[in-house]
Design a protein around this motif. Structure first.
Motif, PDB file in Angstrom:
ATOM      1  N   LEU A 208       0.848  -1.205   0.000  1.00 14.32           N
ATOM      2  CA  LEU A 208       0.000   0.000   0.000  1.00 14.32           C
ATOM      3  C   LEU A 208       0.876   1.244   0.000  1.00 14.32           C
ATOM      4  N   VAL A 209       1.586   1.447  -1.087  1.00 16.69           N
ATOM      5  CA  VAL A 209       2.549   2.542  -1.217  1.00 16.69           C
ATOM      6  C   VAL A 209       2.226   3.340  -2.470  1.00 16.69           C
ATOM      7  N   PHE A 210       2.274   4.676  -2.340  1.00 13.38           N
ATOM      8  CA  PHE A 210       1.910   5.556  -3.450  1.00 13.38           C
ATOM      9  C   PHE A 210       3.148   6.003  -4.225  1.00 13.38           C
ATOM     10  N   LEU A 294      -7.239   0.324  -6.303  1.00 12.59           N
ATOM     11  CA  LEU A 294      -7.348   0.717  -4.899  1.00 12.59           C
ATOM     12  C   LEU A 294      -6.390   1.853  -4.572  1.00 12.59           C
ATOM     13  N   LEU A 295      -5.141   1.747  -5.004  1.00 13.07           N
ATOM     14  CA  LEU A 295      -4.147   2.773  -4.694  1.00 13.07           C
ATOM     15  C   LEU A 295      -4.557   4.127  -5.256  1.00 13.07           C
ATOM     16  N   SER A 296      -5.124   4.126  -6.442  1.00 13.60           N
ATOM     17  CA  SER A 296      -5.604   5.379  -7.034  1.00 13.60           C
ATOM     18  C   SER A 296      -6.740   5.968  -6.209  1.00 13.60           C
ATOM     19  N   VAL A 297      -7.656   5.120  -5.772  1.00 21.99           N
ATOM     20  CA  VAL A 297      -8.779   5.571  -4.947  1.00 21.99           C
ATOM     21  C   VAL A 297      -8.275   6.135  -3.622  1.00 21.99           C
ATOM     22  N   THR A 324       0.083   3.316   3.135  1.00 31.20           N
ATOM     23  CA  THR A 324      -1.016   2.902   4.015  1.00 31.20           C
ATOM     24  C   THR A 324      -2.302   3.613   3.617  1.00 31.20           C
ATOM     25  N   TYR A 325      -3.411   3.276   4.278  1.00 33.41           N
ATOM     26  CA  TYR A 325      -4.669   4.001   4.059  1.00 33.41           C
ATOM     27  C   TYR A 325      -5.081   4.722   5.343  1.00 33.41           C
ATOM     28  N   LEU A 326      -4.072   5.195   6.062  1.00 35.60           N
ATOM     29  CA  LEU A 326      -4.274   5.818   7.362  1.00 35.60           C
ATOM     30  C   LEU A 326      -3.727   7.238   7.356  1.00 35.60           C
ATOM     31  N   LEU A 327      -4.535   8.180   7.799  1.00 35.01           N
ATOM     32  CA  LEU A 327      -4.077   9.558   7.944  1.00 35.01           C
ATOM     33  C   LEU A 327      -3.741   9.832   9.403  1.00 35.01           C
TER      34      LEU A 327
END
Length: 390
Positions: A208-210, A294-297, A324-327
């Motif tokens: 999960l890396v951008f 998913l990564l784009s979303v 990650t998907y965590l802020l």
């Protein structure tokens, strides 16, 4: 409508995230509270995984299962394609989750009273598991600068020099979202080798890396110290399969693998379920296109949340994470305490986030928000946050 836009009702499905909020937050009725706390996604798993599980269900016997060579090859191919890491299948040992794997490594390679080093703020089990096993947790506080984190290698080496048996690395970092650079990872290995410290590398968020960031497996920069490292990976965070329970411990050192096997025997640990094997293989073999979408979303979601909240409440700072998907939301300039903000979120905003102090005292003043949900739900959550604090 794509699968990432579909709102799926998860209440009354034995969901920890949705059905245990009364218990977790100590409130009488959470029916009108939106959960954006624990790290599982409100997206359906990849269709390939669902199809594979449905196909497996056509066979009506669910007896003892094992992780076949094909399962191991699926992991091997994924790690090489996504991260350039060439593994061998005989390096792999399977477990029921990364958290249980961490507990196993601690129990296998340390003794009661041993010092275990962590870099905080960090995922709470890094504290709790060693403590429950009678180990001494030593915190190396990460240096926070404008919402990002750096290692304090001066104090890191000082702590290692005092007799640390094991260092637990979180890469990518939870909750800060840092994807550690090759230089930082190499220095971690160098110092741990200097003081003969074992390294457990939790890489569950590695997929999960951008872009342009790139996950670097710790072993790939080990420079001859590969046998000092045990790496934990899993498809569960990547593909929203936490309840399926499947993870992999990867150790290049045969002696360490044998010790881990002995620990499994001592605890009567069984092989993974037929559903775990099926889901893992399907995800790694057929889930890449789903992950790219998913990564784009997630990246778009993060941009939206950061813009909306910081414009509405300028005293709040949010830095977009590398992964990650965590802020990790910085509320320190609001003039409100953590308890005051938590109370406002729950009672006024009807929103459940995680307080930063849960990640160690270095996390005080921050809140963690899980943004892995359909856009409709995300916008509702942002509106609730802004309502609570304005």
């Amino acid at each position: 409508m794509t699968s990432f836009e579909q709102v799926i009702d998860r209440r009354n499905t034995r969901s920890v995230k949705w059905d245990l909020m009364e218990t977790i937050y100590g409130i009488e009725d959470a029916s009108d509270i939106l959960p954006m706390w624990v790290a599982d996604m409100d997206f359906a798993a990849p269709q390939a995984v669902i199809d594979a599980l449905e196909e497996r269900l056509k066979h009506p016997i669910f007896g003892y299962s094992y992780m076949c060579e094909g399962c191991k090859t699926a992991v091997q191919n994924w790690l090489y394609k996504r991260h350039g890491w060439q593994t061998q299948t005989d390096w792999m040992l399977f477990h029921h989750g990364v958290v249980p794997a961490i507990a196993t490594v601690i129990e296998t390679f340390t003794q009661k009273g041993d010092r275990i080093l962590i870099s905080s703020p960090v995922y709470p089990p890094f504290f709790s598991i060693p403590e429950k096993q009678g180990r001494q947790v030593v915190e190396n506080f990460l240096i926070e600068k404008n919402g990002t984190y750096e290692f304090n290698f001066r104090s890191f080496e000082d702590q290692l020099s005092q007799g640390v048996k094991l260092f637990i690395l979180c890469n990518p970092h939870n909750p800060g979202g840092m994807v550690w650079s090759k230089e930082i990872l190499a220095e971690i290995v160098r110092l741990c080798a200097k003081y003969n410290t074992l390294i457990l590398s939790d890489e569950i968020h590695s997929d999960l890396v951008f872009a342009p960031h790139q996950h670097i497996p710790l072993v790939s920069v080990a420079n001859g110290e590969e046998n000092r490292i045990i790496t934990c990976v899993a498809p569960t965070k990547t593909f929203n399969l936490a309840g399926v329970q499947a993870a992999v411990m990867i150790a290049t050192d045969e002696e360490k693998r044998e010790k881990l096997k002995e620990n499994a025997l001592a605890h009567g640990q069984m092989e993974l379920s037929p559903f775990a094997a099926t889901a893992l293989s399907a995800a790694y073999e057929h889930g890449e296109a789903w992950l790219e979408e998913l990564l784009s979303v997630l990246s778009s979601h993060m941009d939206y949340v950061i813009s909306e909240i910081t414009n509405a409440i300028p005293s709040i700072k949010i830095t977009k994470p590398n992964g990650t998907y965590l802020l990790w939301i910085d509320t320190r300039d609001t003039g409100l305490s953590e308890n005051e903000i938590m109370n406002l979120l729950l009672t006024k905003g009807k929103l459940a986030l995680e307080p930063g102090s849960k990640y160690g005292k270095a996390g005080t003043g921050f809140f963690r928000m899980n943004i892995a949900c359909p856009r409709e739900v995300l916008e509702d959550g942002v509106a609730r946050f802004i309502k609570a604090l304005t």
